[in-house]
Design a protein around this motif. Structure first.
Motif, mmCIF file in Angstrom:
data_model
loop_
_atom_site.group_PDB
_atom_site.id
_atom_site.type_symbol
_atom_site.label_atom_id
_atom_site.label_comp_id
_atom_site.label_asym_id
_atom_site.label_seq_id
_atom_site.Cartn_x
_atom_site.Cartn_y
_atom_site.Cartn_z
ATOM 1 N N SER A 1 -35.540 -22.849 -41.390
ATOM 2 C CA SER A 1 -35.396 -21.971 -40.220
ATOM 3 C C SER A 1 -35.408 -22.747 -38.907
ATOM 4 N N SER A 2 -36.040 -23.902 -38.874
ATOM 5 C CA SER A 2 -36.029 -24.736 -37.669
ATOM 6 C C SER A 2 -34.616 -25.218 -37.358
ATOM 7 N N GLY A 3 -33.872 -25.556 -38.409
ATOM 8 C CA GLY A 3 -32.480 -25.979 -38.234
ATOM 9 C C GLY A 3 -31.618 -24.835 -37.730
ATOM 10 N N ILE A 4 -31.846 -23.642 -38.279
ATOM 11 C CA ILE A 4 -31.119 -22.455 -37.809
ATOM 12 C C ILE A 4 -31.426 -22.224 -36.334
ATOM 13 N N GLY A 5 -32.684 -22.363 -35.970
ATOM 14 C CA GLY A 5 -33.091 -22.190 -34.574
ATOM 15 C C GLY A 5 -32.431 -23.194 -33.647
ATOM 16 N N ILE B 1 -25.099 -25.018 -47.980
ATOM 17 C CA ILE B 1 -25.271 -24.870 -46.530
ATOM 18 C C ILE B 1 -24.522 -23.630 -46.043
ATOM 19 N N LYS B 2 -23.340 -23.400 -46.573
ATOM 20 C CA LYS B 2 -22.563 -22.210 -46.200
ATOM 21 C C LYS B 2 -23.357 -20.935 -46.512
ATOM 22 N N LYS B 3 -24.041 -20.931 -47.652
ATOM 23 C CA LYS B 3 -24.846 -19.770 -48.037
ATOM 24 C C LYS B 3 -26.019 -19.577 -47.069
ATOM 25 N N ILE B 4 -26.681 -20.660 -46.696
ATOM 26 C CA ILE B 4 -27.788 -20.595 -45.743
ATOM 27 C C ILE B 4 -27.296 -20.049 -44.400
ATOM 28 N N LEU C 1 -26.434 -16.212 -44.869
ATOM 29 C CA LEU C 1 -27.624 -15.364 -45.015
ATOM 30 C C LEU C 1 -28.425 -15.254 -43.723
ATOM 31 N N SER C 2 -28.416 -16.305 -42.918
ATOM 32 C CA SER C 2 -29.162 -16.296 -41.658
ATOM 33 C C SER C 2 -28.406 -15.578 -40.541
ATOM 34 N N GLY C 3 -27.135 -15.279 -40.775
ATOM 35 C CA GLY C 3 -26.338 -14.590 -39.761
ATOM 36 C C GLY C 3 -25.638 -15.519 -38.784
ATOM 37 N N VAL C 4 -25.807 -16.812 -38.951
ATOM 38 C CA VAL C 4 -25.210 -17.785 -38.030
ATOM 39 C C VAL C 4 -23.683 -17.743 -38.074
ATOM 40 N N THR C 5 -23.119 -17.372 -39.207
ATOM 41 C CA THR C 5 -21.652 -17.351 -39.318
ATOM 42 C C THR C 5 -21.028 -16.277 -38.429
ATOM 43 N N ARG C 6 -21.838 -15.351 -37.904
ATOM 44 C CA ARG C 6 -21.314 -14.354 -36.968
ATOM 45 C C ARG C 6 -21.078 -14.941 -35.578
ATOM 46 N N ILE C 7 -21.748 -16.047 -35.273
ATOM 47 C CA ILE C 7 -21.613 -16.651 -33.947
ATOM 48 C C ILE C 7 -20.939 -18.012 -33.991
ATOM 49 N N MET C 8 -20.774 -18.555 -35.173
ATOM 50 C CA MET C 8 -20.247 -19.907 -35.300
ATOM 51 C C MET C 8 -19.115 -19.930 -36.320
ATOM 52 N N GLN C 9 -18.020 -20.551 -35.951
ATOM 53 C CA GLN C 9 -16.887 -20.691 -36.856
ATOM 54 C C GLN C 9 -17.165 -21.825 -37.841
ATOM 55 N N ILE C 10 -16.761 -21.634 -39.101
ATOM 56 C CA ILE C 10 -16.840 -22.710 -40.078
ATOM 57 C C ILE C 10 -15.416 -23.193 -40.335
ATOM 58 N N TYR C 11 -15.187 -24.431 -39.973
ATOM 59 C CA TYR C 11 -13.851 -25.030 -40.169
ATOM 60 C C TYR C 11 -13.795 -25.603 -41.576
ATOM 61 N N GLU C 12 -12.840 -25.152 -42.339
ATOM 62 C CA GLU C 12 -12.689 -25.657 -43.704
ATOM 63 C C GLU C 12 -11.368 -26.420 -43.809
ATOM 64 N N GLU C 13 -11.485 -27.640 -44.311
ATOM 65 C CA GLU C 13 -10.284 -28.452 -44.495
ATOM 66 C C GLU C 13 -9.557 -27.981 -45.723
ATOM 67 N N GLU C 14 -8.255 -28.120 -45.698
ATOM 68 C CA GLU C 14 -7.451 -27.731 -46.860
ATOM 69 C C GLU C 14 -7.712 -28.700 -47.999
ATOM 70 N N GLN C 15 -7.853 -28.143 -49.193
ATOM 71 C CA GLN C 15 -8.053 -28.981 -50.373
ATOM 72 C C GLN C 15 -6.712 -29.567 -50.806
ATOM 73 N N ARG C 16 -6.727 -30.825 -51.190
ATOM 74 C CA ARG C 16 -5.492 -31.476 -51.616
ATOM 75 C C ARG C 16 -5.349 -31.419 -53.107
#
Length: 104
Positions: free
Chosen positions: A54-58, A83-86, A89-104
């Motif tokens: 939770s400190s990292g989320i903060g 990490i994506k699950k964390i 679940l913490s709701g951070v994905t509502r305020i932060m975009q997750i950039y995913e690289e295309e798989q080759r």
């Protein structure tokens, strides 16, 4: 904390464990770099990160609030499934975009 500044973008290379000890270091150093370099975009690089509490989320939420004051954005890159699950679940994905690289 390892970081890289390019123009008005700060990339923070997070450690293996983003716990209370590391979160405080991230807060202090990131805030100093953001203010000094007029940063508008922050990218959290989770490539090495295996654990985050939770400190990292903060720490992420705090940098988000700071960056929103200048109409900036916060991104996450190199997130593992764990990490994506964390972040989801913490709701951070509502305020932060997750950039995913295309798989080759």
């Amino acid at each position: 904390m390892k970081y890289q500044v390019q123009e008005n973008c700060l990339t923070i290379f997070l450690p293996r464990e983003v716990d209370h000890h590391h979160a405080e270091e991230i807060r202090k150093n990131a805030d100093m770099v953001i203010e000094k370099n007029h940063i508008k975009y922050v990218i959290f690089d989770f490539e090495r990160t295996e654990f985050m509490d939770s400190s990292g989320i903060g720490a992420i939420m705090g940098r988000y609030r700071l960056i929103r004051l200048v109409d900036g954005e916060v991104w996450a890159v190199h997130t593992s499934m764990r990490i994506k699950k964390i972040l989801t679940l913490s709701g951070v994905t509502r305020i932060m975009q997750i950039y995913e690289e295309e798989q080759r």
